[in-house]
Design a protein around this motif. Structure first.
Motif, PDB file in Angstrom:
ATOM      1  N   LYS A  18       0.881  -1.176   0.000  1.00 27.50           N
ATOM      2  CA  LYS A  18       0.000   0.000   0.000  1.00 27.50           C
ATOM      3  C   LYS A  18       0.909   1.214   0.000  1.00 27.50           C
ATOM      4  O   LYS A  18       1.737   1.389   0.897  1.00 27.50           O
ATOM      5  N   ASP A  21       0.772   7.891   1.642  1.00 33.85           N
ATOM      6  CA  ASP A  21       0.032   9.052   1.138  1.00 33.85           C
ATOM      7  C   ASP A  21       0.989  10.148   0.695  1.00 33.85           C
ATOM      8  O   ASP A  21       2.036  10.373   1.315  1.00 33.85           O
ATOM      9  N   GLN A  81      -7.648  -2.733  -6.734  1.00 33.09           N
ATOM     10  CA  GLN A  81      -8.538  -2.018  -5.823  1.00 33.09           C
ATOM     11  C   GLN A  81      -9.116  -3.013  -4.829  1.00 33.09           C
ATOM     12  O   GLN A  81      -9.730  -4.004  -5.211  1.00 33.09           O
ATOM     13  N   ASP A  83     -11.369  -3.058  -1.099  1.00 32.69           N
ATOM     14  CA  ASP A  83     -12.158  -2.286  -0.133  1.00 32.69           C
ATOM     15  C   ASP A  83     -12.297  -0.816  -0.544  1.00 32.69           C
ATOM     16  O   ASP A  83     -12.108   0.086   0.258  1.00 32.69           O
ATOM     17  N   ASP A  84     -12.592  -0.557  -1.811  1.00 31.56           N
ATOM     18  CA  ASP A  84     -12.779   0.798  -2.346  1.00 31.56           C
ATOM     19  C   ASP A  84     -11.558   1.683  -2.171  1.00 31.56           C
ATOM     20  O   ASP A  84     -11.657   2.896  -2.093  1.00 31.56           O
ATOM     21  N   ASP A  85     -10.389   1.099  -2.083  1.00 35.58           N
ATOM     22  CA  ASP A  85      -9.146   1.845  -1.954  1.00 35.58           C
ATOM     23  C   ASP A  85      -8.239   1.404  -3.097  1.00 35.58           C
ATOM     24  O   ASP A  85      -7.950   0.226  -3.248  1.00 35.58           O
ATOM     25  N   ASP A  86      -7.792   2.356  -3.902  1.00 44.68           N
ATOM     26  CA  ASP A  86      -6.998   2.003  -5.085  1.00 44.68           C
ATOM     27  C   ASP A  86      -5.505   2.240  -4.903  1.00 44.68           C
ATOM     28  O   ASP A  86      -4.773   2.335  -5.868  1.00 44.68           O
ATOM     29  N   SER A  87      -5.026   2.312  -3.665  1.00 43.31           N
ATOM     30  CA  SER A  87      -3.608   2.563  -3.451  1.00 43.31           C
ATOM     31  C   SER A  87      -2.811   1.276  -3.237  1.00 43.31           C
ATOM     32  O   SER A  87      -1.694   1.317  -2.743  1.00 43.31           O
ATOM     33  N   TYR A  88      -3.369   0.130  -3.616  1.00 45.58           N
ATOM     34  CA  TYR A  88      -2.683  -1.151  -3.479  1.00 45.58           C
ATOM     35  C   TYR A  88      -2.041  -1.558  -4.802  1.00 45.58           C
ATOM     36  O   TYR A  88      -2.613  -1.322  -5.873  1.00 45.58           O
TER      37      TYR A  88
END
Length: 102
Positions: A18, A21, A81, A83-88
């Protein structure tokens, strides 16, 4: 993060990371737009596969563990993607550049 690691298990020598940020504020306190922020090349390892096999069929252990911080190449990996998170992103272990000491 632990729930994703238990649901998602990479195969062979692949590593799920991941990305950290991006910086959204300068050192002087100015808010930066998304277009001005650089792509972060550092990430946290979320899940690792069991490792590749050599020609004799014996497993080759992976050098990174869940929770390690790693340096990523500028290009490469497969973005996914969860769990609705595309930073993987999934990388092969050999594509990772380095472990980053905390």
């Amino acid at each position: 993060m632990a729930s994703i690691a238990t649901k998602f298990r990479p195969l062979f020598d692949r590593v799920l990371v991941k990305r950290l940020d991006a910086v959204k504020q300068s050192k002087g306190g100015i808010m930066l737009p998304e277009s001005a922020s650089k792509k972060i090349r550092e990430a946290t390892v979320i899940a690792v596969g069991p490792g590749a096999r050599n020609q004799d069929g014996k497993p080759v252990p992976i050098d990174v563990n869940v929770g390690d911080r790693v340096l990523l190449p500028e290009f490469g990996g497969t973005a996914i993607q969860l769990d609705d998170d595309d930073s993987y992103t999934i990388f092969r272990e050999s594509e990772l550049l380095a472990k980053v000491e905390k």
